[in-house]
Each structure stands twice: as structure tokens, then as C-alpha cells.
Design an enzyme around this catalytic site. Sequence first.
Site, mmCIF file in Angstrom:
data_model
loop_
_atom_site.group_PDB
_atom_site.id
_atom_site.type_symbol
_atom_site.label_atom_id
_atom_site.label_comp_id
_atom_site.label_asym_id
_atom_site.label_seq_id
_atom_site.Cartn_x
_atom_site.Cartn_y
_atom_site.Cartn_z
ATOM 1 N N SER A 47 0.818 -1.215 0.000
ATOM 2 C CA SER A 47 0.000 0.000 0.000
ATOM 3 C C SER A 47 0.853 1.267 0.000
ATOM 4 O O SER A 47 0.360 2.335 -0.368
ATOM 5 C CB SER A 47 -0.931 0.017 1.210
ATOM 6 N N GLU A 55 -10.120 7.089 2.110
ATOM 7 C CA GLU A 55 -9.744 5.677 2.014
ATOM 8 C C GLU A 55 -10.654 4.766 2.836
ATOM 9 O O GLU A 55 -10.855 4.987 4.033
ATOM 10 C CB GLU A 55 -8.302 5.461 2.504
ATOM 11 N N HIS A 99 -6.996 -9.659 4.043
ATOM 12 C CA HIS A 99 -5.800 -10.361 4.528
ATOM 13 C C HIS A 99 -6.203 -11.553 5.399
ATOM 14 O O HIS A 99 -5.553 -12.586 5.392
ATOM 15 C CB HIS A 99 -4.920 -9.432 5.374
HETATM 16 MG MG MG Z 1 -4.411 1.613 3.309
HETATM 17 ZN ZN ZN Z 2 -2.628 -5.084 2.694
#
Ligand code: MG
Ligand code: ZN
Length: 392
Positions: free
Chosen positions: A113, A280, A289
Site C-alpha cells: 500500500s 480511504e 488479509h
Molecule cells: Mg491503506
Molecule cells: Zn494489505
Amino acid sequence: MKNSGSFVSKLIVSFLMVCLVSFSGFGQEEYKDPKNKALNEVYPGGQFYEVQNYVQPKGKKPPKNIILMIGDGMGLAQVYSAMTANGGHLFLENFKNIGFSKTYSSDNYITDSAAGGTALSSGVKTYNGAIGVDRDKKPVPSIRELAEKKGLKTGLVSTSAITHATPASFLAHVSSRSSYEDIAADFLKTNIDVFIGGGVDNFEKRKDGRNLSKELKDKGYQVLYNMQDIQKVKSGKLAGLTAPEHNKPMPERGEMLVPATQTAINLLSLSKKGFFLMVEGSEIDFLAHENKTPGVVLETLDFDRAVGIALKFAASNGETLIIVTADHETGGMTINGGDYTSGKVIAKYTSGGHTGIAVPVYAFGPCAEQFTGFMENTDIAKRMIQLLKVGQ
Ligand code: MG
Ligand code: ZN
């Protein structure tokens, strides 16, 4: 969006009864260890919100404002799982200009990221772990900084710590994403107008003894710690720090991203010269994940409702371009079953990490047609910088 409050409260009550999902001990990078694989492949469905239709403003004039919305880890499967969960519809359907972003970094087929955020903020491919620096660790200006220099108002909103890789890429310059306290200190070097996210500890419990919240107050910021207070702000500079590290995942987080997005737009749209805002949906990635489908679905739905807030503003404002994309896909997620009536989703995963597949890019507003077809993730930043006319 009158329904959103009740949507989330219903969600919290019913969802907690259905699923025994534990997020205790949720440290800043702990989401990267997938646990209880295969136990969480099903989202049960049963919770819906209404999606409004918005007409894209016409005209060839470049936008005055840009809202970049990043669903961290949000590939097409994440989007389509949420669409299925909401009965086959999302606010994202309002976007008629759609493309694909190639997400690889300068040193890896699969980006993280930090490199992904830096590509989207600065138009530069860099190494995994880099925040706002190129492959030689030299600082590169982000669109937010360029916009600030030209007198536009700027803001950042995230559900993660505001010092985490994605928002950090739009503000800080550090060679390693884990330098959270250095990233927090970089906020004091800017004139950012609004930021809302987690990460209080990086500002107030620091090894160097500085209290950055006090320093922000001395600089004229309203420093606030909960969404009730944050939502009341009608003018001035705002630092909203709503969690020690990351805000909790949905449904425990409750209404945070939607009102934070609304508050940021309210404050930034006071600008005569225009604004740049990055929003975001950080935790789509975290739950992907962990290969937890219910969490992925709920995080993507939350992000989509924030997209709805931006759309409502852009449709009436007429001079605002919204770009929705991801920094990368997470989990190698695919959908093995679903039901539009119940909202049930069954998903499987090929990875506990990120994958290399291209991610969708959605654009709405003036010059949206420039964000179609296949593009480099860096092209998104380059085109935004050109459209806002903030390049050096
Ligand atoms: Mg992020
Ligand atoms: Zn990630």
C-alpha cells in the site's frame, strides 16, 4: 442517505448475533496474519441500503475539485461481493467511465500500500514500503501538496490510522512505511485543512516526547476525538483523531467513514480555488488479509456509502471529479456463490496477502472519460495533477 444511521445500527445488532468474529488485539500490522481461514467464507446477507441514481454532469471544462477514493485491497471480487450483498446494487453503479489500473511497484510485481499509495499520490513507481519517496529515497511531491501550494484546500480521510501507508503517501516523505511517528510529525510541516482517521498514539504517545495534538492546536487546528464533535465543525482547520491506532472494523466502528467524508467535503467545498480530497476505505484490505468474507463485504459496503456521499455532492456541484480505485487487490478473492434476494455471499481466497491483478478505476464528473481503458496506477496521479492544473 437518511437510511444510513439505521442501516448501521441494525447491522451492529443483527450481525453480532449471527457471526462470532473477534477482532481483539488488533495491532497496527496484525491484520496481515490470516487466522481462522475457511471459517469465514460466508456473508449471511439480510442487510440492505437504498442506492440513489445520479446523473453525471456534462461539459469539457476540467474539474475544480477532485475527490480520490481508495478502497484498499478492493478488487472486482470485493466490489461484486458487496453488490451481491446489497441486493445487486451499489452507488458505484453510477460510474459510467471505468478502466483498469496496473498496480505493480518499481521492485515488485505485487505492490504494497505504500508504493501503491505513492503511485496514486505522486505518479511515481517506487519500491514497496516507500512513502512519498522515489526508488532513490528522494521525496516526490504528491497531488495534495501540489494542490496546497496552489492555494486549494486539501484533506485526507481514512478508517485506518491516518499515519498508515495510504493516507501517509499523500502527505509524508519517509523511506519506510513503519516510521509512524515521523509520518505524524510530517503533518505539522503542511497546511492540510482537514484530516480524519485513527492514529492518536502517533501524535500524543511519542518517543520524542512531543505532543503533536497540542502543536496542531497551537497552529489553529480543532483537534477532536469523536465523530459527534467532528460532524459539528462548520469551518476552520480540523484534525479528527478517532482511535489510538486503527478504527475498529465494521460493524463495531459504526458510522465513521460516511460522516467523516461528509464533514471533509463540507469544509473543503468552502474553498474558492477548489480542493483535493483523498478518502480511504482502509480496512477492506485488513479483512481480505484475514480472508474474512463478512468483514470484506461490510467494509466495502461502508466504503460504497461514502462514495454515495461524494456522488451526491459532485452531481449537484458539477465541477467535481470523483475517482474511485484501489491500490491493489488483497486475498485473491473470488465468489463461489451468492443470492441477490438474501444478500448471501460465498467467497474463497488464494492468498493471505496482496495479488498482482489489475484493479478497477471508476470516474464520475468532468473529464471522467480520461480514466478508461488500461492505465498505469501512476497515470491516475499524473492525469489528476494535469486536470487540477497544480503541476510544477
Ligand atoms: Mg491503506
Ligand atoms: Zn494489505
